[in-house]
Scaffold this motif. Structure first.
Motif, short mmCIF file in Angstrom:
data_model
loop_
_atom_site.label_atom_id
_atom_site.label_comp_id
_atom_site.label_asym_id
_atom_site.label_seq_id
_atom_site.Cartn_x
_atom_site.Cartn_y
_atom_site.Cartn_z
N ALA A 166 0.84 -1.19 0.00
CA ALA A 166 0.00 0.00 0.00
C ALA A 166 0.87 1.24 0.00
O ALA A 166 1.90 1.29 0.68
N ASN A 167 0.46 2.24 -0.78
CA ASN A 167 1.15 3.52 -0.84
C ASN A 167 0.29 4.56 -0.16
O ASN A 167 -0.88 4.75 -0.52
N LEU A 168 0.83 5.22 0.86
CA LEU A 168 0.05 6.15 1.67
C LEU A 168 -0.52 7.29 0.83
O LEU A 168 -1.69 7.68 1.01
N CYS A 169 0.26 7.85 -0.07
CA CYS A 169 -0.23 8.95 -0.90
C CYS A 169 -1.38 8.51 -1.80
O CYS A 169 -2.37 9.24 -1.96
N ASP A 170 -1.26 7.31 -2.34
CA ASP A 170 -2.34 6.78 -3.19
C ASP A 170 -3.60 6.54 -2.36
O ASP A 170 -4.72 6.81 -2.82
N LEU A 171 -3.42 6.02 -1.15
CA LEU A 171 -4.57 5.77 -0.28
C LEU A 171 -5.28 7.07 0.07
O LEU A 171 -6.52 7.14 0.08
N LEU A 172 -4.51 8.11 0.34
CA LEU A 172 -5.09 9.41 0.68
C LEU A 172 -5.91 9.95 -0.48
O LEU A 172 -7.05 10.42 -0.28
N GLU A 173 -5.39 9.86 -1.68
CA GLU A 173 -6.11 10.34 -2.86
C GLU A 173 -7.35 9.50 -3.11
O GLU A 173 -8.43 10.03 -3.43
N ASP A 174 -7.23 8.18 -2.95
CA ASP A 174 -8.39 7.29 -3.13
C ASP A 174 -9.50 7.63 -2.14
O ASP A 174 -10.68 7.65 -2.51
N LEU A 175 -9.12 7.90 -0.89
CA LEU A 175 -10.13 8.23 0.12
C LEU A 175 -10.83 9.55 -0.21
O LEU A 175 -12.05 9.68 -0.04
N ARG A 176 -10.07 10.52 -0.66
CA ARG A 176 -10.67 11.81 -1.03
C ARG A 176 -11.66 11.64 -2.18
O ARG A 176 -12.76 12.21 -2.16
N LEU A 177 -11.28 10.85 -3.17
CA LEU A 177 -12.17 10.61 -4.31
C LEU A 177 -13.40 9.84 -3.88
O LEU A 177 -14.52 10.13 -4.31
N ARG A 178 -13.20 8.83 -3.01
CA ARG A 178 -14.32 8.01 -2.55
C ARG A 178 -15.26 8.85 -1.69
O ARG A 178 -16.48 8.71 -1.79
N ASP A 179 -14.71 9.72 -0.84
CA ASP A 179 -15.55 10.60 -0.03
C ASP A 179 -16.44 11.46 -0.92
O ASP A 179 -17.64 11.61 -0.68
#
Length: 224
Positions: A166-179
């Motif tokens: 898992a890449n933290l930066c990718d996870l952060l962007e994914d969460l923002r998009l999912r939100d």
């Protein structure tokens, strides 16, 4: 006891806010049943993915939702006779679940399946529309939130512990998009019910958050 007289606590919130863990522990503390509604959407997404779909077919996704062969037993999640608990937690399945969950036909297909979890002595249900759509008459509604950066850190730790890269930066962007996708969808968007209590878990541990929910329940003068 009629279905409407069975008490329900709903815990809604965005991805990785910890609502599933909190709901399970609150249910255990009260001796109640628990419903992880997100698992049903993830199972639908897994079925779509296994059939070669990409989430672009609403009718097809709804058909998958109606025909799910799933069971929740022995602490595991089973589909078509195989344990799939870890598989549905993959980020790719989570993202696909967020897409198919936006379809009204999919949400309608899963509505009665979710309501069927309401059984004595009570139910703790977590998701995104538990208090607004599925159980609007819930005795206590909690909206569990947390800062998106903190949620990304939690999800990163969770995935690493399970052996997933898992890449933290990718996870952060994914969460923002999912939100954004969850909050902006036309049907059953992610929003706190008007009578929900907002709990921010950004700086709270699991035990502290569970205790807050139990205290809210006790404060209403409702017996455990």
């Amino acid at each position: 006891m009629t279905s409407s007289s069975i008490p329900v606590i709903t815990i809604d919130g965005p991805t990785a806010s910890g609502k599933g863990t909190i709901a399970a522990r609150v249910a255990r503390a009260l001796g109640w049943h628990a419903l992880d509604s997100g698992a049903l959407y993830r199972l639908t997404a897994l079925a779509v993915a296994r059939a070669g779909g990409d989430g672009g077919d609403e009718a097809g996704a709804a058909a998958m939702a109606r025909g799910l062969d799933v069971a929740f037993r022995d602490g595991g999640i089973w589909m078509c006779g195989a344990e799939v608990g870890d598989e549905i937690r993959r980020e790719a399945i989570g993202n696909l679940a967020s897409r198919v969950a936006a379809y009204p036909a999919v949400r309608e297909a899963l509505l009665e399946r979710q309501r069927a979890f309401r059984a004595p002595p009570g139910l703790v249900a977590d998701g995104r529309d538990m208090g607004t759509v599925v159980f609007p008459d819930a005795s206590l509604k909690v909206f569990l939130d947390a800062d998106v950066a903190e949620r990304a850190n939690r999800r990163h730790k969770q995935l690493k512990e399970k052996g997933f890269s898992a890449n933290l930066c990718d996870l952060l962007e994914d969460l923002r998009l999912r939100d954004a996708r969850d909050r902006d969808r036309a049907h059953a968007p992610l929003v706190a019910a008007a009578d929900a209590v907002i709990v921010d878990s950004s700086r709270l541990g699991i035990d502290e958050t569970v205790q807050q929910v139990l205290d809210l329940w006790s404060a209403r003068g409702l017996a455990r």
